[in-house]
Design an enzyme around this catalytic site. Structure first.
Site, PDB file in Angstrom:
ATOM      1  N   HIS A 281      50.489 -22.855   9.823  1.00 24.79           N
ATOM      2  CA  HIS A 281      51.778 -23.540   9.946  1.00 24.79           C
ATOM      3  C   HIS A 281      52.183 -23.658  11.414  1.00 24.79           C
ATOM      4  O   HIS A 281      52.020 -22.738  12.202  1.00 24.79           O
ATOM      5  CB  HIS A 281      52.868 -22.912   9.077  1.00 24.79           C
ATOM      6  CG  HIS A 281      53.294 -21.518   9.433  1.00 24.79           C
ATOM      7  ND1 HIS A 281      54.252 -21.254  10.386  1.00 24.79           N
ATOM      8  CD2 HIS A 281      52.898 -20.313   8.958  1.00 24.79           C
ATOM      9  CE1 HIS A 281      54.438 -19.947  10.463  1.00 24.79           C
ATOM     10  NE2 HIS A 281      53.621 -19.350   9.623  1.00 24.79           N
ATOM     11  N   ASP A 293      52.004 -15.967  14.939  1.00 25.92           N
ATOM     12  CA  ASP A 293      52.630 -16.515  13.717  1.00 25.92           C
ATOM     13  C   ASP A 293      53.300 -17.825  14.051  1.00 25.92           C
ATOM     14  O   ASP A 293      54.451 -17.849  14.438  1.00 25.92           O
ATOM     15  CB  ASP A 293      53.621 -15.507  13.140  1.00 25.92           C
ATOM     16  CG  ASP A 293      54.148 -15.922  11.782  1.00 25.92           C
ATOM     17  OD1 ASP A 293      53.579 -16.847  11.184  1.00 25.92           O
ATOM     18  OD2 ASP A 293      55.128 -15.328  11.326  1.00 25.92           O
ATOM     19  N   GLU A 327      57.114 -23.522   7.456  1.00 25.19           N
ATOM     20  CA  GLU A 327      56.761 -22.497   6.471  1.00 25.19           C
ATOM     21  C   GLU A 327      57.805 -21.396   6.480  1.00 25.19           C
ATOM     22  O   GLU A 327      58.186 -20.865   5.437  1.00 25.19           O
ATOM     23  CB  GLU A 327      55.374 -21.918   6.807  1.00 25.19           C
ATOM     24  CG  GLU A 327      54.858 -20.884   5.798  1.00 25.19           C
ATOM     25  CD  GLU A 327      55.309 -19.454   6.092  1.00 25.19           C
ATOM     26  OE1 GLU A 327      55.189 -18.609   5.187  1.00 25.19           O
ATOM     27  OE2 GLU A 327      55.803 -19.170   7.191  1.00 25.19           O
ATOM     28  N   GLU A 328      58.267 -21.064   7.673  1.00 22.90           N
ATOM     29  CA  GLU A 328      59.073 -19.848   7.834  1.00 22.90           C
ATOM     30  C   GLU A 328      60.369 -19.851   7.031  1.00 22.90           C
ATOM     31  O   GLU A 328      60.804 -18.825   6.550  1.00 22.90           O
ATOM     32  CB  GLU A 328      59.408 -19.623   9.318  1.00 22.90           C
ATOM     33  CG  GLU A 328      58.198 -19.274  10.189  1.00 22.90           C
ATOM     34  CD  GLU A 328      57.635 -17.897   9.888  1.00 22.90           C
ATOM     35  OE1 GLU A 328      58.166 -17.207   9.005  1.00 22.90           O
ATOM     36  OE2 GLU A 328      56.645 -17.516  10.547  1.00 22.90           O
ATOM     37  N   ASP A 355      47.222 -17.382   8.188  1.00 18.29           N
ATOM     38  CA  ASP A 355      48.610 -17.074   8.557  1.00 18.29           C
ATOM     39  C   ASP A 355      48.862 -15.576   8.513  1.00 18.29           C
ATOM     40  O   ASP A 355      49.798 -15.102   7.878  1.00 18.29           O
ATOM     41  CB  ASP A 355      49.578 -17.812   7.615  1.00 18.29           C
ATOM     42  CG  ASP A 355      51.037 -17.601   8.012  1.00 18.29           C
ATOM     43  OD1 ASP A 355      51.292 -17.225   9.170  1.00 18.29           O
ATOM     44  OD2 ASP A 355      51.915 -17.803   7.152  1.00 18.29           O
ATOM     45  N   HIS A 426      57.524 -12.016  14.182  1.00 21.34           N
ATOM     46  CA  HIS A 426      58.919 -12.518  14.207  1.00 21.34           C
ATOM     47  C   HIS A 426      59.776 -11.891  15.303  1.00 21.34           C
ATOM     48  O   HIS A 426      60.991 -11.791  15.156  1.00 21.34           O
ATOM     49  CB  HIS A 426      59.607 -12.316  12.837  1.00 21.34           C
ATOM     50  CG  HIS A 426      58.992 -13.086  11.710  1.00 21.34           C
ATOM     51  ND1 HIS A 426      59.457 -13.048  10.420  1.00 21.34           N
ATOM     52  CD2 HIS A 426      57.930 -13.934  11.678  1.00 21.34           C
ATOM     53  CE1 HIS A 426      58.719 -13.833   9.650  1.00 21.34           C
ATOM     54  NE2 HIS A 426      57.785 -14.371  10.394  1.00 21.34           N
TER      55      HIS A 426
HETATM   56 ZN   LIG Z   1      53.486 -17.284   9.305  1.00 21.92          ZN
END
Ligand SMILES: [Zn+2]
Length: 471
Positions: A281, A293, A327-328, A355, A426
């Site tokens: 993503h 990510d 996606e998140e 991912d 994140h």
């Molecule tokens: Zn991800």
């Protein structure tokens, strides 16, 4: 219906007649081995990830950087030699972070490092000031009586544990996803959670999406860094009330954003309408630069496709690389892909999303039909020398391909070592310097070999077993 004919059971006879099992030739295996070995020396994924994180940076869905990232992906696919490059529209709401602060007012005034959770509402401009009520985990919060936290700021202090397969994430992340609405039902004004992360030596909070119940009042929600969750817990242990002021400027815009999945293809030479799908993503959270990510997943699968495209002869099926949008914040890109391609689910031989960071792949999970399971041995001949072991036949395939999996598309998962993934997941520390080029190349080797072999398979890999639940 076609799937029901794949296995013919001769009732009343001793023999079981199977449809022709899918197969791969020795020449295909040899080509896949050569691709694998070439990929281990290839720098394409690393330079692609360097370009994405340097020239674009964070790619919060719906932000100007999201749009620039999309243009970057189109240009990069073309640069890497994909013969067909296009976009497919994806719509979603736009969430903005705004200002954020969390301050202990009494008894020990000091600041706490905090990040709003994705989708959170903001506080009033003056903030919310209240005493903190701790719950040791999500279950304890859920079990509390209605109004047990009336007028309080709820604090869920449960710590996530690290594991190679990421097994600690599911039990912990529920506090982030559902905590705000559950706390609201208990009368809370806001919720603070301990970050869903496994770092012990950084003061960086981990953001990530939440989901509000439709019927419950929406309260502001934020994550404290692990260090500051410890700090707050130590203050609470002293027994008296701990008063905190939380200020969040977060908001969701009223208009819908039109983004896109970006797709590059190496067109198949024999069955161009049949597809092997790999991807990652393109969006990220806004605190770091979205390196692990999921810039890594995009770079790995782009590089794998590019290497396949450089073969003297294109593979039999089309290799389709998808850089999914948003996606998140709710798998919007994956859902849009499934909505657009549901009718072609049986044209997709198999799919896999990368991912889970940029560390080495250690296990190959499948979701194949019984007829195709012996073929896993052929894939393993090429993957095992990379240090990859055979996993179970229960692969979900990844968040963005799971909606197509639900329509009967077989999937695999090339499982990455996630021991350290949640240290920086994140956070502001999700940056390019964390990526090991050798581990990244091992990923490309596995994806290139897998995708090429899949594109050559004579036969089908489905029907997959029922999708896993609870992931
Ligand atoms: Zn991800």
């Amino acid at each position: 219906m076609k799937h029901l004919l794949a296995v013919l059971l001769c009732v009343g006879a001793t023999s079981v007649v199977l449809a022709k099992a899918p197969s791969l030739s020795d020449a295909d295996i040899k080509t896949a081995e050569a691709l694998r070995d070439q990929a281990l020396q290839d720098k394409t994924a690393y330079t692609t990830l360097e370009s994405l994180t340097t020239e674009i940076g964070q790619r919060l869905a719906g932000s100007p950087s999201d749009a620039r990232g999309r243009e970057w992906a189109v240009a990069q696919f073309k640069k890497l030699g994909f013969d067909k490059v296009y976009t497919e529209e994806v719509q979603f709401p736009v969430w903005e972070r705004g200002i954020e602060s969390c301050e202990v007012i009494s008894p020990f005034p000091q600041n706490l490092a905090v990040a709003a959770l994705g989708g959170s509402v903001g506080t009033p401009p003056e903030g919310i000031q209240a005493s903190v009520m701790e719950f040791v985990d999500f279950a304890a919060l859920s079990a509390a009586a209605d109004n047990a936290a009336a007028g309080k700021i709820v604090f869920v202090s449960h710590r996530m544990t690290a594991a190679k397969d990421g097994a600690g994430y599911g039990p912990a992340v529920i506090a982030r996803v559902q905590g705000a609405s559950v706390a609201a039902k208990k009368g809370a004004l806001a919720i603070l959670i301990r970050s869903i992360g496994t770092d012990y030596q950084s003061r960086s909070p981990h953001t990530g999406v939440l989901q509000y119940d439709q019927t419950t009042v929406r309260i502001p929600a934020a994550a404290l860094s692990n260090s500051d969750a410890d700090l707050l817990a130590r203050m609470l242990k002293r027994g008296g009330p701990v008063n905190v002021q939380l200020k969040l400027g977060a908001q969701t815009q009223s208009q819908t954003f039109v983004g896109a999945n970006v797709i590059g293809e190496i067109t198949g030479s024999k069955w161009p309408d049949k597809v092997v799908l790999i991807g990652g993503h393109l969006d990220s959270w806004d605190l770091g630069t979205g390196a692990i990510d999921d810039g890594a997943g995009v770079a790995i699968t782009m590089a794998a496709g590019a290497l396949i495209g450089q073969l003297p002869k294109a593979p039999k099926r089309t290799v389709r690389v998808v850089a999914f949008a948003n996606e998140e914040q709710g798998v919007y890109g994956g859902k849009a892909y499934a909505a657009a391609h549901q009718k072609q689910a049986n044209q997709h031989l198999v799919a896999a999303e990368s991912d889970f960071g940029a560390d080495k792949i250690w296990r190959f999970d499948t979701a194949f039909g019984p007829n195709a399971l012996p073929l896993v041995d052929s894939f393993m001949r090429v993957l095992a020398p990379l240090g990859i072991e055979r996993g179970a036949n229960d692969a979900g395939g990844g968040a963005d391909v799971s909606p197509m999996r639900a329509f009967g598309m077989p999937t695999v998962e090339l499982q990455q070592d996630g021991t350290h993934y949640f240290d920086i997941h994140h956070t502001e520390n999700d940056t390019f310097d964390k990526v090991d080029p050798a581990a990244l190349a091992q990923n490309v080797a596995a994806y290139a070999a897998f995708a090429f072999l899949a594109a050559q398979v004579d036969g089908e890999l489905g029907p997959p077993p029922a999708p896993p639940t609870g992931r």
